[in-house]
Design an enzyme around this catalytic site. Structure first.
Site, short mmCIF file in Angstrom:
data_model
loop_
_atom_site.label_atom_id
_atom_site.label_comp_id
_atom_site.label_asym_id
_atom_site.label_seq_id
_atom_site.Cartn_x
_atom_site.Cartn_y
_atom_site.Cartn_z
N CYS A 132 -10.86 -8.01 6.88
CA CYS A 132 -9.68 -7.90 7.75
C CYS A 132 -10.02 -7.35 9.12
CB CYS A 132 -8.62 -7.02 7.07
SG CYS A 132 -7.93 -7.79 5.60
N ASN A 157 0.81 -1.21 0.00
CA ASN A 157 0.00 0.00 0.00
C ASN A 157 0.84 1.27 0.00
OD1 ASN A 157 -2.09 -1.81 0.16
ND2 ASN A 157 -2.47 -1.50 2.33
N GLN A 186 -11.37 -13.16 -1.65
CA GLN A 186 -11.28 -13.77 -2.97
C GLN A 186 -10.14 -14.78 -3.04
OE1 GLN A 186 -10.83 -9.99 -5.08
NE2 GLN A 186 -12.83 -10.25 -6.00
N ASP A 228 -0.68 4.24 0.83
CA ASP A 228 -1.50 5.23 1.53
C ASP A 228 -0.90 5.78 2.82
OD1 ASP A 228 -1.95 3.11 3.40
OD2 ASP A 228 -3.71 2.46 2.28
N SER A 277 -4.71 -9.01 0.58
CA SER A 277 -3.94 -8.93 -0.68
C SER A 277 -4.34 -10.06 -1.61
CB SER A 277 -2.44 -9.01 -0.40
OG SER A 277 -1.71 -9.10 -1.61
N SER A 278 -4.48 -9.75 -2.89
CA SER A 278 -4.75 -10.79 -3.89
C SER A 278 -3.51 -11.63 -4.12
CB SER A 278 -5.19 -10.16 -5.21
OG SER A 278 -4.09 -9.47 -5.81
N CYS A 306 20.69 20.53 -2.32
CA CYS A 306 21.44 20.54 -3.59
C CYS A 306 20.70 21.22 -4.74
CB CYS A 306 21.82 19.10 -3.97
SG CYS A 306 20.42 18.11 -4.56
N CYS A 326 15.11 20.25 -3.85
CA CYS A 326 15.84 19.89 -2.63
C CYS A 326 16.46 21.15 -2.02
CB CYS A 326 16.92 18.87 -2.96
SG CYS A 326 18.03 18.49 -1.58
N HIS A 353 5.86 -0.41 -2.49
CA HIS A 353 5.42 0.40 -3.63
C HIS A 353 5.40 1.89 -3.32
CE1 HIS A 353 3.31 -3.51 -5.13
NE2 HIS A 353 4.59 -3.49 -5.41
#
Length: 403
Positions: free
Chosen positions: A319, A172, A303, A174, A273-274, A232, A229, A191
């Site tokens: 969940c 996730n 699923q 998020d 999670s799939s 730099c 930044c 990710h």
């Protein structure tokens, strides 16, 4: 078999004749498929002699249609959401609790299903982002700044606090694991994280945590956020790993922590999670070991997943429902999310005065009385709703590429 030289040596008339013959052949195949399909929709009792003759002449077409039907039915079954009945759910959770107590190094893998209770859509569920896109429907507007850690996020944090979870590997983006209070050393966000932007020009990479979704201007293979930044002057980039990309950032991806945790794991609990993406990361599954020496696998998902056959136990439940029962079994109180203790406020990096107009995303607003160093929180009380955040980015490009 004719060689390319022979084909190119044909006259224009002959080439056109060949192309015409191919077109006619394809048309005949389409007609046969349509006709046989129409016959197969009837009951056998309604077949005429002509129907039977047609089926006998078209055995190849019949087999192809049967294979297509089987494939459709299998796919439909895999997409169905299944719920265990309440008593079975309790028995399964009791078994999971016993396994967690015995485990020396339990690890949790999480997917989009743990955030649906925070009104963040998943990907492959009935109302998932990809499910809707595949049907040609639009993704509903979602204001991600309103999302808060769910009961599942808080349970995972508490399990880690009680040394019943050693590490969390999440797909996730998020940022809700971080906001639940889970230490970053115990978290791998494979990710990326929608609140974090980095400067890869600095060594080590310089990181800034914001109070808004930094992915407003980014997409597949385009990660610049438009801010610079302070050290730099290089352009900052988001940390999101889209499909078709390979994540190379040390943080917040923390692949090293994920691989080390998987290597030590004697139990892996997969939540929401799939596993269609996670299954591709070989280092997370210890597949180089003999089956008897691999971690015990427990899956909580409504699923089908490609790892179901390898699981010691598959729990079909939401969940939040499963984690609530699990915490009862383990006799651990579930902490409520307290916005005043949300780590994102103390970790956030304020924007410089010249950057205050560098985004139009709504901010996570702190509770009353909590001072935040960001210079723009006080002046922004609202903002445009965000249509899907990073959702769907790369998916549509990937489909175009395949075509």
């Amino acid at each position: 078999m004719e060689t390319a030289g022979c084909v190119t040596g044909l006259s224009r008339t002959e080439r056109k004749a060949r192309e015409r013959a191919k077109i006619l052949q394809r048309e005949e195949q389409r007609k046969a498929l349509k006709l046989v399909s129409k016959i197969l929709k009837k009951t056998e009792a309604d077949w005429t002699k002509e129907d039977v003759a047609m089926l006998q002449q078209s055995e190849g077409v019949v087999q192809e249609l049967k294979q297509r039907k089987t494939k459709r039915e299998t796919l439909k079954r895999k997409l169905e959401e299944i719920f265990d009945d309440p008593e079975e759910l309790k028995l399964k959770v009791k078994q999971l609790a016993t396994a967690i107590r015995k485990a020396k190094h339990p690890v949790v893998y999480t997917g989009a299903g743990i955030s649906t209770a925070a009104s963040i859509p998943d990907y492959r569920g009935p109302s998932g982002v990809w499910t809707l896109l595949q049907k040609g429907r639009s993704v509903s507007v979602s204001d991600l700044s309103e999302a808060e850690p769910t009961l599942t996020h808080m349970c995972i944090m508490k399990l880690h606090e009680n040394k019943l979870v050693q590490h969390v590997v999440s797909q996730n983006c998020d940022g809700l694991h971080l906001r639940s209070g889970l230490p970053r050393s115990a978290l791998s966000e494979l990710h990326g994280n929608m609140y974090i932007e980095v400067c890869t020009g600095c060594s080590p990479a310089r990181e800034g945590i914001r109070l808004f979704d930094v992915t407003e201007r980014t997409a597949l293979h385009r990660h610049g956020t438009g801010r610079r930044c302070p050290k730099c002057g290089g352009e900052l980039r988001d940390t999101i790993v889209h499909f078709g990309e390979r994540g190379t950032l040390e943080q917040p991806l923390n692949w090293k922590g994920a691989a080390e945790a998987a290597e030590k794991a004697d139990l892996i609990l997969c939540l929401g999670s799939s596993l269609k993406v996670l299954k591709k990361y070989a280092c997370l599954w210890c597949m180089n070991r003999a089956p008897s020496k691999r971690p015990e696998l427990y899956i909580v998902n409504l699923q089908w997943t490609p790892k179901d056959d390898l699981a010691v136990l598959k729990i079909h439940g939401k969940c939040d429902d499963v984690l609530k029962l699990l915490m009862e079994e383990l006799n651990i109180e579930i902490p409520a999310y307290d916005k005043s203790k949300d780590p994102i406020f103390s970790l956030s990096t304020p924007l410089r005065p010249d950057e205050e107009d560098s985004h139009s995303r709504k901010l996570i607003t702190p509770p009353e009385g909590l001072e935040v160093c960001s210079q723009e929180v006080a002046q922004q009380s609202g903002g445009a709703s965000v249509s899907g955040g990073w959702f769907g980015r790369g998916y549509s490009k990937g489909r175009k590429k395949k075509r």
